[in-house]
Design a protein around this motif. Structure first.
Motif, PDB file in Angstrom:
ATOM      1  N   ASP A  34       0.831  -1.198   0.000  1.00  0.00           N
ATOM      2  CA  ASP A  34       0.000   0.000   0.000  1.00  0.00           C
ATOM      3  C   ASP A  34       0.870   1.254   0.000  1.00  0.00           C
ATOM      4  N   GLN A  35       1.911   1.275   0.811  1.00  0.00           N
ATOM      5  CA  GLN A  35       2.797   2.440   0.874  1.00  0.00           C
ATOM      6  C   GLN A  35       3.531   2.655  -0.451  1.00  0.00           C
ATOM      7  N   LEU A  36       4.008   1.572  -1.047  1.00  0.00           N
ATOM      8  CA  LEU A  36       4.733   1.691  -2.314  1.00  0.00           C
ATOM      9  C   LEU A  36       3.827   2.177  -3.441  1.00  0.00           C
ATOM     10  N   THR A  37       2.625   1.634  -3.525  1.00  0.00           N
ATOM     11  CA  THR A  37       1.727   2.065  -4.595  1.00  0.00           C
ATOM     12  C   THR A  37       1.242   3.488  -4.353  1.00  0.00           C
ATOM     13  N   TYR A  38       1.102   3.884  -3.085  1.00  0.00           N
ATOM     14  CA  TYR A  38       0.734   5.268  -2.782  1.00  0.00           C
ATOM     15  C   TYR A  38       1.848   6.213  -3.245  1.00  0.00           C
ATOM     16  N   ALA A  39       3.097   5.850  -2.947  1.00  0.00           N
ATOM     17  CA  ALA A  39       4.232   6.681  -3.367  1.00  0.00           C
ATOM     18  C   ALA A  39       4.323   6.751  -4.893  1.00  0.00           C
ATOM     19  N   MET A  40       4.070   5.638  -5.553  1.00  0.00           N
ATOM     20  CA  MET A  40       4.092   5.623  -7.012  1.00  0.00           C
ATOM     21  C   MET A  40       2.994   6.508  -7.572  1.00  0.00           C
ATOM     22  N   LEU A  41       1.824   6.437  -6.991  1.00  0.00           N
ATOM     23  CA  LEU A  41       0.710   7.269  -7.431  1.00  0.00           C
ATOM     24  C   LEU A  41       1.049   8.751  -7.272  1.00  0.00           C
ATOM     25  N   ALA A  49       7.563  14.217 -14.069  1.00  0.00           N
ATOM     26  CA  ALA A  49       8.210  12.944 -13.740  1.00  0.00           C
ATOM     27  C   ALA A  49       8.616  12.209 -15.010  1.00  0.00           C
ATOM     28  N   GLU A  50       9.837  11.687 -14.985  1.00  0.00           N
ATOM     29  CA  GLU A  50      10.345  10.925 -16.128  1.00  0.00           C
ATOM     30  C   GLU A  50      10.532   9.472 -15.706  1.00  0.00           C
ATOM     31  N   ILE A  51      10.436   8.595 -16.678  1.00  0.00           N
ATOM     32  CA  ILE A  51      10.647   7.173 -16.449  1.00  0.00           C
ATOM     33  C   ILE A  51      11.792   6.755 -17.350  1.00  0.00           C
ATOM     34  N   ARG A  56       6.642  10.878 -20.091  1.00  0.00           N
ATOM     35  CA  ARG A  56       5.534  10.082 -20.601  1.00  0.00           C
ATOM     36  C   ARG A  56       4.372  11.000 -20.932  1.00  0.00           C
ATOM     37  N   SER A  57       3.575  10.598 -21.895  1.00  0.00           N
ATOM     38  CA  SER A  57       2.429  11.398 -22.305  1.00  0.00           C
ATOM     39  C   SER A  57       1.399  11.445 -21.178  1.00  0.00           C
ATOM     40  N   PRO A  58       0.542  12.462 -21.182  1.00  0.00           N
ATOM     41  CA  PRO A  58      -0.522  12.523 -20.172  1.00  0.00           C
ATOM     42  C   PRO A  58      -1.416  11.282 -20.199  1.00  0.00           C
ATOM     43  N   ARG A  62      -1.950   8.833 -17.083  1.00  0.00           N
ATOM     44  CA  ARG A  62      -3.323   8.608 -16.619  1.00  0.00           C
ATOM     45  C   ARG A  62      -3.597   7.105 -16.514  1.00  0.00           C
ATOM     46  N   GLU A  63      -3.197   6.338 -17.525  1.00  0.00           N
ATOM     47  CA  GLU A  63      -3.385   4.882 -17.505  1.00  0.00           C
ATOM     48  C   GLU A  63      -2.568   4.251 -16.375  1.00  0.00           C
ATOM     49  N   ALA A  64      -1.355   4.732 -16.175  1.00  0.00           N
ATOM     50  CA  ALA A  64      -0.501   4.203 -15.104  1.00  0.00           C
ATOM     51  C   ALA A  64      -1.124   4.497 -13.737  1.00  0.00           C
ATOM     52  N   ARG A  65      -1.675   5.698 -13.556  1.00  0.00           N
ATOM     53  CA  ARG A  65      -2.344   6.027 -12.292  1.00  0.00           C
ATOM     54  C   ARG A  65      -3.554   5.129 -12.071  1.00  0.00           C
ATOM     55  N   ARG A  66      -4.320   4.889 -13.134  1.00  0.00           N
ATOM     56  CA  ARG A  66      -5.494   4.017 -13.015  1.00  0.00           C
ATOM     57  C   ARG A  66      -5.080   2.621 -12.570  1.00  0.00           C
ATOM     58  N   ARG A  67      -4.045   2.100 -13.176  1.00  0.00           N
ATOM     59  CA  ARG A  67      -3.572   0.750 -12.810  1.00  0.00           C
ATOM     60  C   ARG A  67      -3.020   0.722 -11.397  1.00  0.00           C
ATOM     61  N   CYS A  68      -2.354   1.793 -11.014  1.00  0.00           N
ATOM     62  CA  CYS A  68      -1.823   1.887  -9.654  1.00  0.00           C
ATOM     63  C   CYS A  68      -2.963   1.884  -8.634  1.00  0.00           C
TER      64      CYS A  68
END
Length: 104
Positions: A34-41, A49-51, A56-58, A62-68
């Motif tokens: 939970d803590q790790l996914t919260y930090a990722m979100l 933020a870069e990966i 990354r495109s908006p 957005r898709e990454a946040r949804r999955r998180c």
């Protein structure tokens, strides 16, 4: 009798990945998840933020946040299943301080 165990018997490819030292129980592991996914979100809400050095495109963010958020929800459901309602990890998808946009 048929063997319905669908797990593979081979060693996972990521066997050298260690867990944090403070993870002593399933409950601890759920809290760490939970803590790790919260930090990722939180990080995914930062438009700069870069990966791997690339922005990354908006739409991708957005898709990454949804999955998180899905991972966080599943983690909460797992806590509920294993420990019951009194020990469930609270799922608060809008806890993010940077959460100013909707991802629907």
């Amino acid at each position: 009798m048929a063997n319905d165990d669908s797990r593979e018997t081979t060693t996972p490819a990521r066997q050298n990945v260690s867990t944090p030292a403070d993870v002593n129980s399933i409950r601890d592991a759920l809290e760490v998840l939970d803590q790790l996914t919260y930090a990722m979100l939180e990080r995914l809400h930062d438009p700069s933020a870069e990966i791997d050095g690339d922005p990354r495109s908006p739409e991708t963010r957005r898709e990454a946040r949804r999955r998180c958020r899905e991972i966080r929800a599943e983690t909460s459901q797992l806590g509920l299943l294993l420990y019951g309602p009194e020990a469930a990890i609270p799922y608060r998808p809008d806890d993010s301080s940077g959460c100013t946009e909707t991802d629907e």
